[in-house]
Write an enzyme that holds these catalytic residues in place. Structure first.
Site, PDB file in Angstrom:
ATOM      1  N   ARG A   8       0.802  -1.226   0.000  1.00  0.00           N
ATOM      2  CA  ARG A   8       0.000   0.000   0.000  1.00  0.00           C
ATOM      3  C   ARG A   8       0.832   1.273   0.000  1.00  0.00           C
ATOM      4  O   ARG A   8       0.580   2.198  -0.779  1.00  0.00           O
ATOM      5  CB  ARG A   8      -0.923   0.035   1.227  1.00  0.00           C
ATOM      6  N   THR A   9       1.808   1.344   0.895  1.00  0.00           N
ATOM      7  CA  THR A   9       2.510   2.620   1.068  1.00  0.00           C
ATOM      8  C   THR A   9       3.260   3.016  -0.208  1.00  0.00           C
ATOM      9  O   THR A   9       3.121   4.128  -0.709  1.00  0.00           O
ATOM     10  CB  THR A   9       3.468   2.545   2.276  1.00  0.00           C
ATOM     11  N   LYS A  47      26.468  -3.238  -0.635  1.00  0.00           N
ATOM     12  CA  LYS A  47      27.938  -3.122  -0.750  1.00  0.00           C
ATOM     13  C   LYS A  47      28.522  -2.399   0.465  1.00  0.00           C
ATOM     14  O   LYS A  47      29.720  -2.179   0.546  1.00  0.00           O
ATOM     15  CB  LYS A  47      28.300  -2.337  -2.016  1.00  0.00           C
ATOM     16  N   HIS A  56       5.203   5.449  11.618  1.00  0.00           N
ATOM     17  CA  HIS A  56       4.696   5.371  10.241  1.00  0.00           C
ATOM     18  C   HIS A  56       3.727   6.562  10.102  1.00  0.00           C
ATOM     19  O   HIS A  56       2.513   6.374  10.060  1.00  0.00           O
ATOM     20  CB  HIS A  56       3.989   4.035  10.052  1.00  0.00           C
ATOM     21  N   ARG A  89      11.465   3.666   3.549  1.00  0.00           N
ATOM     22  CA  ARG A  89      11.045   2.657   4.549  1.00  0.00           C
ATOM     23  C   ARG A  89      12.287   1.840   4.905  1.00  0.00           C
ATOM     24  O   ARG A  89      13.017   1.398   4.017  1.00  0.00           O
ATOM     25  CB  ARG A  89       9.960   1.739   4.000  1.00  0.00           C
TER      26      ARG A  89
HETATM   27  N1  ASP Z   1       1.948  -1.669   6.446  1.00  0.00           N
HETATM   28  C1  ASP Z   1       2.146  -1.266   7.813  1.00  0.00           C
HETATM   29  C2  ASP Z   1       3.597  -0.968   8.113  1.00  0.00           C
HETATM   30  O1  ASP Z   1       4.459  -1.111   7.259  1.00  0.00           O
HETATM   31  C3  ASP Z   1       1.579  -2.245   8.748  1.00  0.00           C
HETATM   32  C4  ASP Z   1       2.239  -3.599   8.761  1.00  0.00           C
HETATM   33  O2  ASP Z   1       3.328  -3.785   8.288  1.00  0.00           O
HETATM   34  O3  ASP Z   1       1.611  -4.502   9.299  1.00  0.00           O
HETATM   35  O4  ASP Z   1       3.918  -0.586   9.211  1.00  0.00           O
END
Ligand code: ASP
Length: 299
Positions: A52-53, A82, A131, A103
């Site tokens: 999703r993100t 590396k 997040h 991320r």
């Molecule tokens: N998608 C969200 C996160 O990356 C929740 C999860 O990973 O469960 O934090």
């Protein structure tokens, strides 16, 4: 407040949220149809998995006329493998992109990245930290559905490691009439820093292991995944502790909403999906509009 780096939900105030959500409403209703980000490039550096993100961020910039360069598995396919440091990676990527979305498994790393970056950095999940953009879309969805800033929310799962719970709590703490029920096994209760923050802000919150009575009391039920990646062998012990299934639906409020940042494992059974109170797929869709509004505000 002028938005630049977005690394924590703690940096938001009520006015900024109001403006962002008003802008999101406009985008969602189709009233904003402008390729305002044409010529802008967004880099996404994802060292942990995402559906999703990353997709919603990428879709957001594309819809606004911009483009994206992406490392969906930066841990393996960027120079990190590396031995390149985040500092060096950022000093390179900031000359190729106008905004960098990261991320990463290490909590706090987006602050480090932001301190080296010439362009805005957005935290798309930093380990067990935060997040913030998930919390923005969650709060937007809650306000959209409940139309009030006075409600009881039961947040259920692992508060020690699950970053969506941390960021959502920080945003909720801006609103003094909200009551938060944190449901978790004792060992997975929230970090000290968050508890102290809530106390300082005089937020009405309780911590309990009683899932059944908490969901009965809640106007908003927020389920979360038990994150296997941080719990190791302990994981199985906690998996399946708090399951919202079709039977539970008869005990919750008629106008409650059921949310989940997704992905779910077994916290909400699929037979709940058709209940009108189950809004987690809509919640995820809102991620696109909120992230469009956020990119427009930043860029
Ligand atoms: N998608 C969200 C996160 O990356 C929740 C999860 O990973 O469960 O934090």
């Amino acid at each position: 407040m002028k938005l630049r780096h977005v690394t924590s939900a703690r940096q938001f105030d009520i006015k900024t949220l109001q403006d962002l959500f008003a802008f999101t409403d406009k985008i969602k209703s189709g009233k904003y149809n402008n390729k305002a980000l044409s010529g802008k490039i967004m880099a996404t550096l994802f060292y942990q998995p995402s559906t999703r993100t990353r997709f919603s961020f990428e879709s957001a910039i594309l819809k606004l006329g911009g483009s994206t360069i992406s490392s969906e598995n930066a841990a393996e396919f960027s120079s990190a493998i590396k031995g390149e440091t985040m500092q060096d990676t950022i000093r390179i990527v900031d000359s190729y992109a106008d905004v960098i979305v990261i991320r990463h498994p290490q909590s706090g790393i987006t602050d480090l990245a932001a301190s080296y970056s010439k362009v805005p950095v957005i935290n798309a999940g930093d380990g067990v930290g935060e997040h913030p953009t998930q919390a923005l879309l969650d709060l937007y969805t809650i306000f959209e559905k409940k139309k009030t800033k006075e409600f009881t929310i039961a947040i259920c799962g692992d508060h020690a490691h699950y970053r969506p719970h941390h960021s959502l709590s920080y945003l909720l703490s801006l609103y003094p009439k909200i009551k938060i029920i944190y449901v978790s096994p004792k060992r997975l209760s929230m970090p000290k820093e968050l508890r102290e923050h809530l106390k300082k802000k005089k937020i009405h919150f309780v911590e309990t292991e009683d899932f059944t009575s908490s969901i009965k009391e809640a106007d908003v039920i927020y389920q979360g995944r038990i994150p296997k990646e941080y719990l190791g062998a302990q994981y199985k012990k906690y998996l399946g502790k708090f399951i919202l299934d079709k039977r539970a639906l008869s005990s919750i409020k008629k106008n409650a909403i059921i949310m989940h940042p997704l992905p779910r494992v077994n916290e909400i059974t699929p037979d709940v999906d058709s209940d009108p109170r189950a809004i987690y797929f809509e919640e995820a869709r809102n991620g696109l509009y909120v992230r469009m509004a956020l990119l427009l505000s930043i860029l």
